[in-house]
Design a protein around this motif. Structure first.
Motif, PDB file in Angstrom:
ATOM      1  N   GLY A 150       0.794  -1.224   0.000  1.00  0.00           N
ATOM      2  CA  GLY A 150       0.000   0.000   0.000  1.00  0.00           C
ATOM      3  C   GLY A 150       0.823   1.268   0.000  1.00  0.00           C
ATOM      4  N   ALA A 151       2.156   1.129   0.006  1.00  0.00           N
ATOM      5  CA  ALA A 151       3.037   2.301   0.001  1.00  0.00           C
ATOM      6  C   ALA A 151       3.107   2.895  -1.403  1.00  0.00           C
ATOM      7  N   LEU A 152       3.233   4.191  -1.464  1.00  0.00           N
ATOM      8  CA  LEU A 152       3.346   4.889  -2.738  1.00  0.00           C
ATOM      9  C   LEU A 152       4.672   4.521  -3.405  1.00  0.00           C
ATOM     10  N   VAL A 153       4.618   4.149  -4.659  1.00  0.00           N
ATOM     11  CA  VAL A 153       5.808   3.729  -5.391  1.00  0.00           C
ATOM     12  C   VAL A 153       6.673   4.929  -5.746  1.00  0.00           C
ATOM     13  N   ASP A 154       6.059   5.960  -6.334  1.00  0.00           N
ATOM     14  CA  ASP A 154       6.820   7.128  -6.796  1.00  0.00           C
ATOM     15  C   ASP A 154       5.900   8.354  -6.779  1.00  0.00           C
ATOM     16  N   ALA A 155       5.950   9.104  -5.699  1.00  0.00           N
ATOM     17  CA  ALA A 155       5.071  10.266  -5.550  1.00  0.00           C
ATOM     18  C   ALA A 155       5.305  11.297  -6.651  1.00  0.00           C
ATOM     19  N   LYS A 156       6.537  11.474  -7.062  1.00  0.00           N
ATOM     20  CA  LYS A 156       6.831  12.439  -8.136  1.00  0.00           C
ATOM     21  C   LYS A 156       6.138  12.035  -9.428  1.00  0.00           C
ATOM     22  N   ARG A 157       6.180  10.745  -9.750  1.00  0.00           N
ATOM     23  CA  ARG A 157       5.517  10.267 -10.969  1.00  0.00           C
ATOM     24  C   ARG A 157       4.002  10.429 -10.850  1.00  0.00           C
ATOM     25  N   THR A 158       3.459  10.109  -9.672  1.00  0.00           N
ATOM     26  CA  THR A 158       2.016  10.220  -9.471  1.00  0.00           C
ATOM     27  C   THR A 158       1.550  11.663  -9.622  1.00  0.00           C
ATOM     28  N   LEU A 159       2.351  12.609  -9.133  1.00  0.00           N
ATOM     29  CA  LEU A 159       1.952  14.022  -9.177  1.00  0.00           C
ATOM     30  C   LEU A 159       2.352  14.751 -10.455  1.00  0.00           C
ATOM     31  N   ALA A 160       3.183  14.162 -11.272  1.00  0.00           N
ATOM     32  CA  ALA A 160       3.659  14.839 -12.486  1.00  0.00           C
ATOM     33  C   ALA A 160       2.530  15.418 -13.349  1.00  0.00           C
ATOM     34  N   PRO A 161       1.433  14.693 -13.574  1.00  0.00           N
ATOM     35  CA  PRO A 161       0.366  15.261 -14.402  1.00  0.00           C
ATOM     36  C   PRO A 161      -0.361  16.456 -13.771  1.00  0.00           C
ATOM     37  N   TYR A 162      -0.080  16.738 -12.502  1.00  0.00           N
ATOM     38  CA  TYR A 162      -0.814  17.768 -11.777  1.00  0.00           C
ATOM     39  C   TYR A 162       0.028  19.012 -11.498  1.00  0.00           C
ATOM     40  N   ARG A 163       1.188  19.096 -12.106  1.00  0.00           N
ATOM     41  CA  ARG A 163       2.069  20.250 -11.870  1.00  0.00           C
ATOM     42  C   ARG A 163       1.395  21.567 -12.220  1.00  0.00           C
ATOM     43  N   ASP A 164       0.721  21.621 -13.357  1.00  0.00           N
ATOM     44  CA  ASP A 164       0.060  22.868 -13.763  1.00  0.00           C
ATOM     45  C   ASP A 164      -1.054  23.239 -12.791  1.00  0.00           C
ATOM     46  N   ALA A 165      -1.817  22.245 -12.344  1.00  0.00           N
ATOM     47  CA  ALA A 165      -2.899  22.517 -11.388  1.00  0.00           C
ATOM     48  C   ALA A 165      -2.331  23.012 -10.063  1.00  0.00           C
ATOM     49  N   LEU A 166      -1.210  22.433  -9.632  1.00  0.00           N
ATOM     50  CA  LEU A 166      -0.570  22.886  -8.393  1.00  0.00           C
ATOM     51  C   LEU A 166      -0.007  24.294  -8.561  1.00  0.00           C
ATOM     52  N   ALA A 167       0.563  24.592  -9.721  1.00  0.00           N
ATOM     53  CA  ALA A 167       1.065  25.949  -9.984  1.00  0.00           C
ATOM     54  C   ALA A 167      -0.079  26.962  -9.961  1.00  0.00           C
ATOM     55  N   ALA A 168      -1.233  26.573 -10.473  1.00  0.00           N
ATOM     56  CA  ALA A 168      -2.396  27.472 -10.447  1.00  0.00           C
ATOM     57  C   ALA A 168      -2.854  27.726  -9.014  1.00  0.00           C
ATOM     58  N   VAL A 169      -2.827  26.699  -8.171  1.00  0.00           N
ATOM     59  CA  VAL A 169      -3.171  26.859  -6.759  1.00  0.00           C
ATOM     60  C   VAL A 169      -2.192  27.810  -6.093  1.00  0.00           C
ATOM     61  N   ASP A 170      -0.900  27.615  -6.349  1.00  0.00           N
ATOM     62  CA  ASP A 170       0.120  28.495  -5.778  1.00  0.00           C
ATOM     63  C   ASP A 170      -0.116  29.944  -6.206  1.00  0.00           C
TER      64      ASP A 170
END
Length: 183
Positions: A150-170
């Motif tokens: 149940g541990a996350l394999v690669d958080a960076k890979r999981t979040l990669a598609p959401y970089r633009d959405a996170l930048a918009a939040v910032d």
């Protein structure tokens, strides 16, 4: 960033840590993790309504000081059965005035992205009179994102598609926290 899950096999803290890095990379804001697992609040036990202040318990006064020390919040949490975790709602319900007027953003995740939990949380944050940013970050997780424990394999890979959405939040949080110019 409030890590809104305390489940022993959670992936929330890993996602929050990587999301904080993405959020802080482009803008002027800095992000710090506040992990509800280490805060350790009991189930709401204050005798008075939080809106009245005057907290009876040391754990509530400590939590109040933590919340007051931040200018805004990003809540990171999973969707459980189309809702948000009880531990996060409990932490919000302990206080009232401390949340008022502060900006907040929602980062939810689950096999369908956590949209139902995010929608419910938006209602709660509005009830606390917080300034909720317009866009939620809804992270779709799948069996490929976790290992057999149940541990996350690669958080960076999981979040990669959401970089633009996170930048918009910032960007939106930055705008809400920018000093106002008075005439």
């Amino acid at each position: 960033m409030i890590v809104g899950s305390t489940r022993p096999t959670r992936i929330c803290a890993d996602l929050a840590e990587v999301a904080a890095g993405h959020l802080g990379a482009a803008g002027a804001l800095t992000y710090e993790l506040v992990d509800l697992a280490t805060i350790g609040l009991p189930f709401l036990d204050e005798p008075r309504k939080p809106a009245l202040g005057g907290y009876a318990h040391a754990h509530t006064r400590t939590w109040s000081a933590v919340v007051r020390s931040f200018d805004g919040f990003v809540l990171v949490f999973p969707q459980y059965n189309w809702g948000y975790p009880a531990v996060l709602k409990n932490a919000l319900d302990f206080l009232y005035e401390e949340w008022r007027g502060k900006p907040a953003a929602i980062v939810s995740y689950g096999s369908r992205g956590g949209s139902r939990a995010a929608e419910q949380m938006r209602t709660v944050l509005t009830g606390l009179h917080m300034n909720v940013v317009a866009g939620d970050v809804l992270i779709r997780t799948s069996a490929d994102d976790v290992d057999d424990t149940g541990a996350l394999v690669d958080a960076k890979r999981t979040l990669a598609p959401y970089r633009d959405a996170l930048a918009a939040v910032d960007a939106e949080l930055s705008a809400l926290l920018a000093p106002t110019v008075e005439d």
